[in-house]
Design an enzyme around this catalytic site. Structure first.
Site, mmCIF file in Angstrom:
data_model
loop_
_atom_site.group_PDB
_atom_site.id
_atom_site.type_symbol
_atom_site.label_atom_id
_atom_site.label_comp_id
_atom_site.label_asym_id
_atom_site.label_seq_id
_atom_site.Cartn_x
_atom_site.Cartn_y
_atom_site.Cartn_z
ATOM 1 N N GLU A 81 56.559 -18.705 30.944
ATOM 2 C CA GLU A 81 55.461 -18.201 30.096
ATOM 3 C C GLU A 81 54.540 -17.416 31.009
ATOM 4 O O GLU A 81 53.823 -17.999 31.826
ATOM 5 C CB GLU A 81 54.695 -19.369 29.455
ATOM 6 C CG GLU A 81 55.558 -20.247 28.569
ATOM 7 C CD GLU A 81 55.981 -19.576 27.275
ATOM 8 O OE1 GLU A 81 55.559 -18.433 27.018
ATOM 9 O OE2 GLU A 81 56.749 -20.198 26.530
ATOM 10 N N CYS B 73 46.034 -15.617 28.487
ATOM 11 C CA CYS B 73 47.269 -14.821 28.601
ATOM 12 C C CYS B 73 47.425 -13.883 27.418
ATOM 13 O O CYS B 73 47.972 -12.798 27.549
ATOM 14 C CB CYS B 73 48.469 -15.747 28.694
ATOM 15 S SG CYS B 73 48.520 -16.948 27.353
HETATM 16 P P1 NAD Z 1 49.653 -18.209 39.263
HETATM 17 O O1 NAD Z 1 51.004 -17.627 39.024
HETATM 18 O O2 NAD Z 1 48.863 -17.748 40.391
HETATM 19 O O3 NAD Z 1 49.768 -19.816 39.410
HETATM 20 C C1 NAD Z 1 50.340 -20.613 38.401
HETATM 21 C C2 NAD Z 1 50.807 -21.929 39.018
HETATM 22 O O4 NAD Z 1 51.882 -21.667 39.917
HETATM 23 C C3 NAD Z 1 49.743 -22.670 39.802
HETATM 24 O O5 NAD Z 1 49.830 -24.044 39.526
HETATM 25 C C4 NAD Z 1 50.133 -22.386 41.250
HETATM 26 O O6 NAD Z 1 49.728 -23.345 42.175
HETATM 27 C C5 NAD Z 1 51.642 -22.356 41.142
HETATM 28 N N1 NAD Z 1 52.328 -21.645 42.223
HETATM 29 C C6 NAD Z 1 51.848 -20.633 42.993
HETATM 30 N N2 NAD Z 1 52.802 -20.224 43.868
HETATM 31 C C7 NAD Z 1 53.892 -20.988 43.635
HETATM 32 C C8 NAD Z 1 55.203 -21.047 44.202
HETATM 33 N N3 NAD Z 1 55.582 -20.227 45.180
HETATM 34 N N4 NAD Z 1 56.081 -21.950 43.715
HETATM 35 C C9 NAD Z 1 55.725 -22.776 42.710
HETATM 36 N N5 NAD Z 1 54.506 -22.779 42.143
HETATM 37 C C10 NAD Z 1 53.594 -21.889 42.590
HETATM 38 O O7 NAD Z 1 48.869 -17.996 37.897
HETATM 39 P P2 NAD Z 1 47.366 -18.424 37.567
HETATM 40 O O8 NAD Z 1 46.424 -17.513 38.245
HETATM 41 O O9 NAD Z 1 47.205 -19.881 37.752
HETATM 42 O O10 NAD Z 1 47.333 -18.151 36.002
HETATM 43 C C11 NAD Z 1 47.075 -16.894 35.454
HETATM 44 C C12 NAD Z 1 48.366 -16.268 34.967
HETATM 45 O O11 NAD Z 1 49.004 -17.143 34.046
HETATM 46 C C13 NAD Z 1 48.091 -14.997 34.182
HETATM 47 O O12 NAD Z 1 49.059 -14.036 34.490
HETATM 48 C C14 NAD Z 1 48.223 -15.447 32.740
HETATM 49 O O13 NAD Z 1 48.519 -14.439 31.823
HETATM 50 C C15 NAD Z 1 49.340 -16.455 32.850
HETATM 51 N N6 NAD Z 1 49.333 -17.378 31.712
HETATM 52 C C16 NAD Z 1 50.362 -17.305 30.824
HETATM 53 C C17 NAD Z 1 50.357 -18.134 29.704
HETATM 54 C C18 NAD Z 1 51.445 -18.055 28.667
HETATM 55 O O14 NAD Z 1 51.515 -18.931 27.813
HETATM 56 N N7 NAD Z 1 52.306 -17.058 28.688
HETATM 57 C C19 NAD Z 1 49.320 -19.047 29.523
HETATM 58 C C20 NAD Z 1 48.294 -19.090 30.464
HETATM 59 C C21 NAD Z 1 48.310 -18.248 31.567
#
Ligand code: NAD
Length: 543
Positions: free
Chosen positions: A260, A294
């Site tokens: 997602e 998002c």
């Molecule tokens: P992010 O990708 O920076 O982090 C998301 C999660 O991934 C965090 O828990 C982080 O610690 C973890 N993470 C980071 N690097 C990783 C790795 N190498 N391996 C495994 N896990 C890792 O995103 P964010 O800043 O937390 O969230 C914002 C993003 O999320 C935006 O792009 C937003 O659109 C998206 N989002 C999507 C939805 C949806 O339903 N499609 C919902 C909410 C947010």
């Protein structure tokens, strides 16, 4: 907001000079309205994550062996725990994310409750084994096969859920709750940006049997260790950038995943829109949670014929939205400094390249001068392809208004960006349908935007860059089981296609194939006659 940091009490500082290994890591929870540190949460060492996954794997079979109705009874306790914790959740989420208390309640407590209620109601039925009906579909091949089939749905084992900070509870619930209902154990890695909300999750899940749902705290390295462990299925909510890193590791282990991801959602205001509804709905859909959603609206395509009136109403209403730097406001603060950097950079780049700042921007509003992470709701006009704000997700309170000649241009331009949702604003349901079939998005809505992740009766997910797989609705539950086709013969008998390959068995297969492909009834009957003459002998051939 939280940042990973070393804990440096005077006692630990002495120890760390002797051994770097002994230094405990903590995540700091920071109130973005004030910059004040409001809590610290210990992180897990990435080296310990595989052991947590292993523990979950040991518990998983027992959880899976409980019939779905029994799991519903146990999981219902989590919903009651939410009830006991409503005020505490609103306090922590509002403070840690910088969002209005109204939004913490409406977007981080209510949706998890609704998600649970829907799963409690539907999971036992959706997860039930199903017979593959004799009377449905093509009966003749089933008769030839002489078998009965059942489809069982089995949980994968351990699901690893990795979730973001913008709705620290709702997004986590969307990712791990269907997995639990489906009979998986889950390991949840919430965002390091909102660690106290992660601790809330731990407390909410406390009524479940030990090891069934484990929260691990830490940054990307902890998430990466969980994928590497490996888990049996991944439920990821976050950016496309992180999503592709996760998929690289997942590919190595052949771990299936639901992704997602982010988007640049469009709203299309058609020439027959109710402009009062459209201006109120687009306003909220753009700026709730300070645009850190998002599926918040980032691009608005407005039919030229009504654009002046629509913009005027939008601006007039925006001027009445309350922006105080306190939990009672209507547009809250950004949650951490990275978001402020992205928003500031994109707006500056757009203005440099010729975009018109209709309202908002870096200088707007009294709050910016206080050094908080608040950014004024911003509207841009005259944007062009070479601007970052047009191509990249902003994830902040910035929208662009683009005037279009007609529906065709609106659809074409909406489809140029990644969409989770496209909303269509019109008084005519038929007009929505005419446009909807041509839109590339996981969700299309009429006269509303941004609330569909909290509609657990329908699928939630993206297409293309905004992700794949679903985390809601029946499809969201089915993501966390794999189908097992159980097949039994109707009686104790040999199969026509076993050895020996003799004249009768060949004639049986040949006549079947001719029956199944015959274009006329006459040819079908001709083949059926040959089939009838041979099938008995073919079945009784000995080898
Ligand atoms: P992010 O990708 O920076 O982090 C998301 C999660 O991934 C965090 O828990 C982080 O610690 C973890 N993470 C980071 N690097 C990783 C790795 N190498 N391996 C495994 N896990 C890792 O995103 P964010 O800043 O937390 O969230 C914002 C993003 O999320 C935006 O792009 C937003 O659109 C998206 N989002 C999507 C939805 C949806 O339903 N499609 C919902 C909410 C947010």
């Amino acid at each position: 907001m939280g940042v990973e940091a070393s804990k440096t009490t005077s006692r630990s500082r002495n120890k760390t000079t002797r051994s770097r290994k002994a230094r405990p890591k903590v995540l700091k929870s920071i109130n973005p309205r004030t910059g004040e540190v409001v809590g610290e949460v210990p992180t897990m060492d990435p080296a310990e994550v595989a052991e947590v996954v292993e523990q979950a794997r040991k518990v998983a079979p027992e959880w899976a062996s409980i019939p779905p109705e029994g799991r519903v009874r146990l999981l219902r306790r989590v919903r009651y725990r939410l009830n006991e914790m409503i005020d505490e959740i609103v306090d922590v989420v509002s403070q840690e994310c910088g969002k209005p208390r109204f939004e913490a309640l409406g977007h981080d407590v209510l949706p998890p409750a609704i998600v649970m209620m829907e799963l409690e109601r539907t999971a036992p039925r959706i997860l039930r084994s199903k017979r593959v009906g004799w009377m449905s579909g093509a009966v003749a091949p089933k008769l030839l096969s002489g078998t009965k089939s059942r489809i069982d749905l089995r949980p994968y084992g351990v699901v690893g859920a990795i979730t973001p900070w913008n709705y620290p509870l709702t997004n986590a619930f969307l990712a791990f709750m269907p997995a639990l209902f489906a009979g998986n154990a889950v390991v949840i890695k919430p965002s390091e940006v909102t660690p106290r909300s992660g601790e809330l999750l731990r407390k909410i899940l406390d009524p479940l049997p030990s090891g069934v749902a484990t929260v691990i705290q830490g940054g990307g390295a902890v998430g990466a260790a969980m994928i590497e462990a490996p888990v049996d299925k991944i439920a990821f909510i976050g950016s496309g950038f992180t999503g592709s890193k996760i998929l690289e590791t997942a590919a190595k282990h052949l771990t299936p995943a639901v992704m997602e991801l982010g988007a640049k959602d469009a709203a299309i205001v058609l020439d027959d829109a109710d402009l009062d509804i459209a201006s109120s709905g687009v306003l909220w859909g753009s700026f709730f949670n300070a645009g850190q959603t998002c599926c918040s609206i980032e691009r608005v395509f407005v039919d030229d014929s009504i654009a002046d009136e629509f913009e005027e109403m939008l601006l007039e209403k925006l001027a009445r939205v309350r922006h105080e730097n306190d939990p009672g406001s209507e547009v809250g603060s950004l949650t951490f400094s990275r978001q402020l950097d992205i928003v500031s950079r994109q707006v500056a780049d757009a203005v440099d390249k010729g975009a018109q700042l209709v309202t908002g921007g870096p200088e707007a509003g009294p709050l910016n001068s206080k050094g908080s992470l608040w950014y004024a709701p911003t509207i841009l006009r005259n944007v062009s392809e070479d601007m970052d704000v047009v191509r990249d997700e902003t994830f902040g309170p910035v929208i662009q208004i683009v005037r279009v000649r007609d529906d065709d241009e609106a659809v074409r331009r909406a489809n140029e960006g990644a969409n989770l949702t496209v909303s269509v604003w019109t008084k005519s349901s038929a007009h929505v349908d005419a446009v909807a079939t041509r839109l590339r998005a996981g969700t299309v809505t009429m006269n509303l935007h941004g609330e569909t992740p909290a509609m657990p009766w329908g699928p939630w997910g993206g297409v293309g860059e905004s992700g794949f797989g679903r985390l809601s609705g029946p499809q969201g539950l089915l993501e966390f089981v794999y189908p097992v086709h159980v097949v039994k013969p109707l009686g104790l008998m040999r199969r026509v296609w076993w050895y020996p390959y003799n004249e009768e068995s060949r004639a049986t297969l040949d006549s079947s194939t001719r029956m199944f492909t015959a274009p006329t009834l006459g040819k079908k009957l001709e083949a059926a006659k040959i089939f009838g003459a041979n099938v008995g002998k073919a079945l009784s051939s000995k080898f």
